[in-house]
Design an enzyme around this catalytic site. Structure first.
Site, PDB file in Angstrom:
ATOM      1  N   VAL A 247       0.851  -1.195   0.000  1.00  0.00           N
ATOM      2  CA  VAL A 247       0.000   0.000   0.000  1.00  0.00           C
ATOM      3  C   VAL A 247       0.885   1.243   0.000  1.00  0.00           C
ATOM      4  O   VAL A 247       1.835   1.344   0.771  1.00  0.00           O
ATOM      5  CB  VAL A 247      -0.943  -0.011   1.231  1.00  0.00           C
ATOM      6  CG1 VAL A 247      -1.734   1.292   1.327  1.00  0.00           C
ATOM      7  CG2 VAL A 247      -1.893  -1.197   1.158  1.00  0.00           C
ATOM      8  N   SER A 279      -7.398  -2.730   8.923  1.00  0.00           N
ATOM      9  CA  SER A 279      -7.434  -3.862   9.878  1.00  0.00           C
ATOM     10  C   SER A 279      -6.122  -4.610   9.753  1.00  0.00           C
ATOM     11  O   SER A 279      -6.057  -5.689   9.179  1.00  0.00           O
ATOM     12  CB  SER A 279      -8.628  -4.762   9.564  1.00  0.00           C
ATOM     13  OG  SER A 279      -8.681  -5.051   8.166  1.00  0.00           O
ATOM     14  N   ASP A 322      -5.075  -8.894  25.926  1.00  0.00           N
ATOM     15  CA  ASP A 322      -4.430  -8.300  24.746  1.00  0.00           C
ATOM     16  C   ASP A 322      -3.214  -7.455  25.092  1.00  0.00           C
ATOM     17  O   ASP A 322      -2.406  -7.152  24.223  1.00  0.00           O
ATOM     18  CB  ASP A 322      -5.429  -7.391  24.010  1.00  0.00           C
ATOM     19  CG  ASP A 322      -6.407  -8.168  23.134  1.00  0.00           C
ATOM     20  OD1 ASP A 322      -6.466  -9.403  23.271  1.00  0.00           O
ATOM     21  OD2 ASP A 322      -7.107  -7.532  22.322  1.00  0.00           O
ATOM     22  N   HIS A 454     -27.067 -38.509  14.774  1.00  0.00           N
ATOM     23  CA  HIS A 454     -27.361 -38.468  13.341  1.00  0.00           C
ATOM     24  C   HIS A 454     -28.728 -37.859  13.108  1.00  0.00           C
ATOM     25  O   HIS A 454     -29.666 -38.225  13.799  1.00  0.00           O
ATOM     26  CB  HIS A 454     -27.339 -39.878  12.744  1.00  0.00           C
ATOM     27  CG  HIS A 454     -27.717 -39.885  11.288  1.00  0.00           C
ATOM     28  ND1 HIS A 454     -26.846 -39.456  10.303  1.00  0.00           N
ATOM     29  CD2 HIS A 454     -28.875 -40.225  10.667  1.00  0.00           C
ATOM     30  CE1 HIS A 454     -27.455 -39.539   9.133  1.00  0.00           C
ATOM     31  NE2 HIS A 454     -28.691 -40.003   9.322  1.00  0.00           N
TER      32      HIS A 454
HETATM   33  P1  FAD Z   1     -10.222  -5.255  26.070  1.00  0.00           P
HETATM   34  O1  FAD Z   1     -11.418  -6.023  25.701  1.00  0.00           O
HETATM   35  O2  FAD Z   1      -9.593  -4.358  25.063  1.00  0.00           O
HETATM   36  O3  FAD Z   1     -10.612  -4.419  27.369  1.00  0.00           O
HETATM   37  C1  FAD Z   1      -9.762  -3.513  27.958  1.00  0.00           C
HETATM   38  C2  FAD Z   1     -10.583  -2.519  28.732  1.00  0.00           C
HETATM   39  O4  FAD Z   1      -9.718  -1.724  29.521  1.00  0.00           O
HETATM   40  C3  FAD Z   1     -11.369  -1.532  27.860  1.00  0.00           C
HETATM   41  O5  FAD Z   1     -12.676  -1.416  28.335  1.00  0.00           O
HETATM   42  C4  FAD Z   1     -10.609  -0.228  28.015  1.00  0.00           C
HETATM   43  O6  FAD Z   1     -11.453   0.909  27.895  1.00  0.00           O
HETATM   44  C5  FAD Z   1     -10.111  -0.375  29.433  1.00  0.00           C
HETATM   45  N1  FAD Z   1      -8.942   0.442  29.733  1.00  0.00           N
HETATM   46  C6  FAD Z   1      -7.793   0.577  29.029  1.00  0.00           C
HETATM   47  N2  FAD Z   1      -6.914   1.354  29.698  1.00  0.00           N
HETATM   48  C7  FAD Z   1      -7.543   1.731  30.844  1.00  0.00           C
HETATM   49  C8  FAD Z   1      -7.158   2.502  31.963  1.00  0.00           C
HETATM   50  N3  FAD Z   1      -5.954   3.048  32.051  1.00  0.00           N
HETATM   51  N4  FAD Z   1      -8.064   2.678  32.947  1.00  0.00           N
HETATM   52  C9  FAD Z   1      -9.312   2.122  32.887  1.00  0.00           C
HETATM   53  N5  FAD Z   1      -9.708   1.368  31.871  1.00  0.00           N
HETATM   54  C10 FAD Z   1      -8.825   1.156  30.868  1.00  0.00           C
HETATM   55  N6  FAD Z   1     -11.913 -12.220  20.078  1.00  0.00           N
HETATM   56  C11 FAD Z   1     -12.519 -13.415  20.129  1.00  0.00           C
HETATM   57  O7  FAD Z   1     -12.093 -14.276  20.909  1.00  0.00           O
HETATM   58  N7  FAD Z   1     -13.625 -13.708  19.356  1.00  0.00           N
HETATM   59  C12 FAD Z   1     -14.122 -12.812  18.487  1.00  0.00           C
HETATM   60  O8  FAD Z   1     -15.099 -13.087  17.801  1.00  0.00           O
HETATM   61  C13 FAD Z   1     -13.495 -11.543  18.390  1.00  0.00           C
HETATM   62  N8  FAD Z   1     -13.968 -10.619  17.553  1.00  0.00           N
HETATM   63  C14 FAD Z   1     -13.369  -9.398  17.495  1.00  0.00           C
HETATM   64  C15 FAD Z   1     -13.857  -8.470  16.581  1.00  0.00           C
HETATM   65  C16 FAD Z   1     -13.259  -7.233  16.472  1.00  0.00           C
HETATM   66  C17 FAD Z   1     -13.804  -6.230  15.487  1.00  0.00           C
HETATM   67  C18 FAD Z   1     -12.160  -6.906  17.325  1.00  0.00           C
HETATM   68  C19 FAD Z   1     -11.516  -5.553  17.261  1.00  0.00           C
HETATM   69  C20 FAD Z   1     -11.661  -7.820  18.232  1.00  0.00           C
HETATM   70  C21 FAD Z   1     -12.255  -9.085  18.309  1.00  0.00           C
HETATM   71  N9  FAD Z   1     -11.779 -10.058  19.183  1.00  0.00           N
HETATM   72  C22 FAD Z   1     -12.373 -11.276  19.229  1.00  0.00           C
HETATM   73  C23 FAD Z   1     -10.640  -9.792  20.079  1.00  0.00           C
HETATM   74  C24 FAD Z   1     -11.140  -9.461  21.491  1.00  0.00           C
HETATM   75  O9  FAD Z   1     -12.019  -8.359  21.427  1.00  0.00           O
HETATM   76  C25 FAD Z   1      -9.975  -9.153  22.404  1.00  0.00           C
HETATM   77  O10 FAD Z   1      -9.030 -10.200  22.350  1.00  0.00           O
HETATM   78  C26 FAD Z   1     -10.452  -8.997  23.832  1.00  0.00           C
HETATM   79  O11 FAD Z   1     -11.395  -7.954  23.936  1.00  0.00           O
HETATM   80  C27 FAD Z   1      -9.277  -8.714  24.767  1.00  0.00           C
HETATM   81  O12 FAD Z   1      -9.759  -8.576  26.067  1.00  0.00           O
HETATM   82  P2  FAD Z   1      -8.989  -7.683  27.144  1.00  0.00           P
HETATM   83  O13 FAD Z   1      -9.767  -7.786  28.390  1.00  0.00           O
HETATM   84  O14 FAD Z   1      -7.555  -8.045  27.159  1.00  0.00           O
HETATM   85  O15 FAD Z   1      -9.045  -6.194  26.570  1.00  0.00           O
HETATM   86  P1  NAI Z   2      -4.857  -9.699  11.980  1.00  0.00           P
HETATM   87  O1  NAI Z   2      -3.553  -9.831  12.639  1.00  0.00           O
HETATM   88  O2  NAI Z   2      -5.835 -10.806  12.062  1.00  0.00           O
HETATM   89  O3  NAI Z   2      -4.638  -9.418  10.426  1.00  0.00           O
HETATM   90  C1  NAI Z   2      -3.905  -8.330   9.982  1.00  0.00           C
HETATM   91  C2  NAI Z   2      -3.587  -8.555   8.510  1.00  0.00           C
HETATM   92  O4  NAI Z   2      -3.097  -7.344   7.987  1.00  0.00           O
HETATM   93  C3  NAI Z   2      -2.507  -9.604   8.304  1.00  0.00           C
HETATM   94  O5  NAI Z   2      -2.928 -10.515   7.328  1.00  0.00           O
HETATM   95  C4  NAI Z   2      -1.304  -8.786   7.855  1.00  0.00           C
HETATM   96  O6  NAI Z   2      -0.463  -9.489   6.971  1.00  0.00           O
HETATM   97  C5  NAI Z   2      -1.979  -7.617   7.172  1.00  0.00           C
HETATM   98  N1  NAI Z   2      -1.190  -6.404   7.109  1.00  0.00           N
HETATM   99  C6  NAI Z   2      -0.434  -5.848   8.089  1.00  0.00           C
HETATM  100  N2  NAI Z   2       0.110  -4.691   7.659  1.00  0.00           N
HETATM  101  C7  NAI Z   2      -0.340  -4.490   6.388  1.00  0.00           C
HETATM  102  C8  NAI Z   2      -0.150  -3.470   5.420  1.00  0.00           C
HETATM  103  N3  NAI Z   2       0.605  -2.401   5.680  1.00  0.00           N
HETATM  104  N4  NAI Z   2      -0.757  -3.597   4.230  1.00  0.00           N
HETATM  105  C9  NAI Z   2      -1.538  -4.661   3.959  1.00  0.00           C
HETATM  106  N5  NAI Z   2      -1.752  -5.680   4.830  1.00  0.00           N
HETATM  107  C10 NAI Z   2      -1.158  -5.580   6.032  1.00  0.00           C
HETATM  108  O7  NAI Z   2      -5.446  -8.323  12.525  1.00  0.00           O
HETATM  109  P2  NAI Z   2      -6.919  -7.718  12.522  1.00  0.00           P
HETATM  110  O8  NAI Z   2      -7.749  -8.294  11.452  1.00  0.00           O
HETATM  111  O9  NAI Z   2      -6.710  -6.257  12.597  1.00  0.00           O
HETATM  112  O10 NAI Z   2      -7.510  -8.222  13.883  1.00  0.00           O
HETATM  113  C11 NAI Z   2      -6.798  -7.959  15.087  1.00  0.00           C
HETATM  114  C12 NAI Z   2      -6.951  -9.081  16.038  1.00  0.00           C
HETATM  115  O11 NAI Z   2      -8.232  -9.041  16.642  1.00  0.00           O
HETATM  116  C13 NAI Z   2      -6.878 -10.476  15.429  1.00  0.00           C
HETATM  117  O12 NAI Z   2      -5.559 -10.901  15.237  1.00  0.00           O
HETATM  118  C14 NAI Z   2      -7.567 -11.289  16.449  1.00  0.00           C
HETATM  119  O13 NAI Z   2      -6.658 -11.573  17.475  1.00  0.00           O
HETATM  120  C15 NAI Z   2      -8.633 -10.351  16.954  1.00  0.00           C
HETATM  121  N6  NAI Z   2      -9.896 -10.669  16.293  1.00  0.00           N
HETATM  122  C16 NAI Z   2     -10.436 -11.901  16.501  1.00  0.00           C
HETATM  123  C17 NAI Z   2     -11.609 -12.256  15.894  1.00  0.00           C
HETATM  124  C18 NAI Z   2     -12.145 -13.628  16.094  1.00  0.00           C
HETATM  125  O14 NAI Z   2     -11.669 -14.311  16.983  1.00  0.00           O
HETATM  126  N7  NAI Z   2     -13.133 -14.068  15.332  1.00  0.00           N
HETATM  127  C19 NAI Z   2     -12.358 -11.329  15.048  1.00  0.00           C
HETATM  128  C20 NAI Z   2     -11.662 -10.081  14.856  1.00  0.00           C
HETATM  129  C21 NAI Z   2     -10.499  -9.772  15.485  1.00  0.00           C
END
Ligand code: FAD
Ligand code: NAI
Length: 475
Positions: A247, A279, A322, A454
């Protein structure tokens, strides 16, 4: 005057809120701090997962899947529907309601378990005798002390260098979940989990989606055979994924985002879209924690450095989810939260990183646990493979969804299951059997000898296990 707690948890995502509940169950006096605000400025515990991640994305995936079924597949069942329309505002309002139910559910759980919730930003003050001072800045400033602290501050979307998220045209996962209308053309940069899930939502609703991916291989973390099968299905659906791109410039005007990139053949390309979703992975949230005040060690990505038990370099300070190493998954964060609470109580909390399932909620769904075939080859492990296609499964035929397969990988000598990979209907549910089997160190023969209902999709799992020994019954 500070309020004293045994445990202070910073962050109420799946890592933090679960750690807080488990710690309270174990008899600790617990506080949990979270800064997420709902539209009215009130607390919205649940983190990324509940507010802009797992839950809202699955709500939109469900709505868009219903829409696609009504438009394209109901006719196969003899159901005719005319003028199927999508009211995007209603779909988004439903998603918001689902999110709210989850926020409220967590607040209820805090009450039920006597966890004291503070709405605001938590940061380290200083080390005090027998613990740490934690400041809360929100509507009210508070000072807490915790004998032990769990940092569970999660992650945020990674920006493309020089391209800020405006959440209007250039979107992170946050803006991507809040669009008010179906864009005509959309690009995603990164064809990882978010790119594919969000790309599927908008493609189903009629957007022309192009995903630009830097890597030359599609879903390189997924078993090659499964990734190829998934790519075939996405190509058929019209979800365009360009691999091996670089990109270049991304310029946002009032109504368009113009992207230049070099394609896999080295040719310069231009793409003009209404919306761009970036993303490309996520970065740990550690700014604002005032980690330096207490000397909490971070790595060069800004993640908190922890050992295998989620212990940081500071006595009594733990970190989960995370914000630390390992897969960024809600269930991984939860498992770490439980394990840390149990370790604080002197118990033997445990997380098995070898059996954490992954699911991509596209259609077909992709799910796996354990090692891929390419990993086994790289590790020099002798293995046997067995696959079974959904095409040969009666329930899949009845559902009208026969894409994909179940694949087993088992040790060549001991037959222990080393990995299970699924692309196909309800892979997200089917994978649990494989996780249980691997936790109990089962062999493929064990699964092959278990009676499966089944007709069910799970019979494909049994048949793939039989296929390891080349004795499928229905294929
Ligand atoms: P988070 O969920 O990020 O929570 C952290 C919290 O801490 C937040 O509420 C934030 O506001 C708060 N915080 C941060 N700093 C401070 C501070 N200093 N003081 C007070 N509060 C603070 N994972 C799956 O397993 N299945 C899925 O289907 C899935 N889908 C996803 C879809 C998307 C679009 C995205 C972005 C992520 C997805 N994930 C999925 C990943 C998942 O959301 C994360 O792995 C998960 O939320 C991590 O949990 P966590 O508790 O570590 O952090
Ligand atoms: P990702 O790590 O899944 O994918 C990022 C992709 O972007 C990779 O394929 C990478 O090669 C590509 N990439 C990186 N830099 C790039 C660039 N400059 N140009 C083009 N491509 C590039 O990350 P994503 O989709 O942002 O999701 C973040 C994380 O959130 C996931 O890794 C997952 O841990 C969590 N998540 C989990 C879900 C689930 O469990 N169903 C759903 C959504 C998110």
């Amino acid at each position: 005057m500070s309020q004293a707690f045994d445990v202070v948890v910073i962050g109420a995502g799946p890592g933090g809120y679960i750690a807080a509940i488990r710690a309270a169950q174990l008899g600790f006096k617990v506080a949990c701090i979270d800064e997420w605000k709902n539209a009215a400025g009130g607390p919205a515990p649940g983190g990324t997962c509940t507010n802009v991640g797992c839950i809202p994305s699955k709500a939109l995936l469900q709505s868009s899947e219903h829409f696609e079924h009504a438009n394209k597949h109901f006719a196969d069942h003899g159901i005719s529907v005319k003028d199927v329309k999508m009211d995007v505002a209603k779909m988004v309002a439903r998603k918001d309601e689902v999110v709210k139910q989850n926020n409220d559910g967590i607040l209820y759980l805090f009450k039920k378990n006597k966890v004291t919730f503070f709405h605001g930003r938590g940061s380290f003050g200083k080390a005090v005798d027998g613990g740490y001072e934690i400041k809360v800045s929100g509507a009210k400033e508070e000072t807490l002390t915790g004998k032990q602290v769990v940092v569970a501050t999660g992650s945020s979307a990674r920006q493309l260098p020089g391209v800020e998220f405006d959440e209007v045209n250039v979107l992170s996962n946050d803006g991507a979940l809040r669009l008010g209308a179906v864009p005509k053309k959309m690009a995603m940069i990164g064809s990882g989990v978010i790119g594919l899930e969000m790309g599927s939502v908008w493609r189903r609703l009629g957007t022309e989606v192009t995903i630009l991916e830097a890597m030359p291989a599609f879903l390189s973390a997924v078993d090659d055979q499964i990734a190829k099968e998934a790519k075939k299905a996405f190509d058929k659906q019209g979800l365009k994924v360009e691999l091996g791109v670089k990109v270049g410039e991304v310029k946002s005007t009032k109504t368009k985002v113009n992207i230049t990139y070099t394609d896999a053949k080295g040719a310069e390309q231009k793409l003009s879209v209404d919306k761009l979703i970036v993303s490309i992975g996520r970065v740990p949230n550690t700014t604002g924690l005032n980690a330096e005040a207490v000397g909490l060690q971070l790595d060069d990505r800004g993640a908190i450095v922890v050992d295998a038990d989620c212990k940081t370099n500071l006595p009594g300070v733990w970190a989960v989810g995370d914000v630390v190493r390992g897969p960024m998954l809600a269930h991984k964060a939860e498992e770490e939260g439980v394990a840390v609470a149990e370790r604080m109580a002197g118990q033997h909390g445990h997380v098995n990183f070898g059996t954490i399932p992954w699911v991509i909620y596209t259609s077909p769904e992709i799910a796996w646990v354990g090692r891929t075939e390419q990993q086994l080859k790289a590790d020099g492990v002798k293995y046997k493979a067995g696959t079974f296609p959904f095409m040969a499964n009666g329930r899949a035929r009845a559902l009208g969804d026969t894409t994909g397969m179940v694949k087993f990988l088992a040790d060549a000598e001991t037959d222990e299951i080393l990995g299970v990979h699924i692309v196909g209907p309800m892979a997200s549910e089917l994978i649990s059997e494989a996780v249980v089997a691997m936790e109990f160190r089962a062999s493929s023969e064990d699964i092959a000898r278990i009676c499966h209902a089944h007709p069910s999709l799970s019979e494909a799992t049994k048949e793939a296990a039989l296929a390891v020994d080349k004795r499928t019954l229905n294929f």
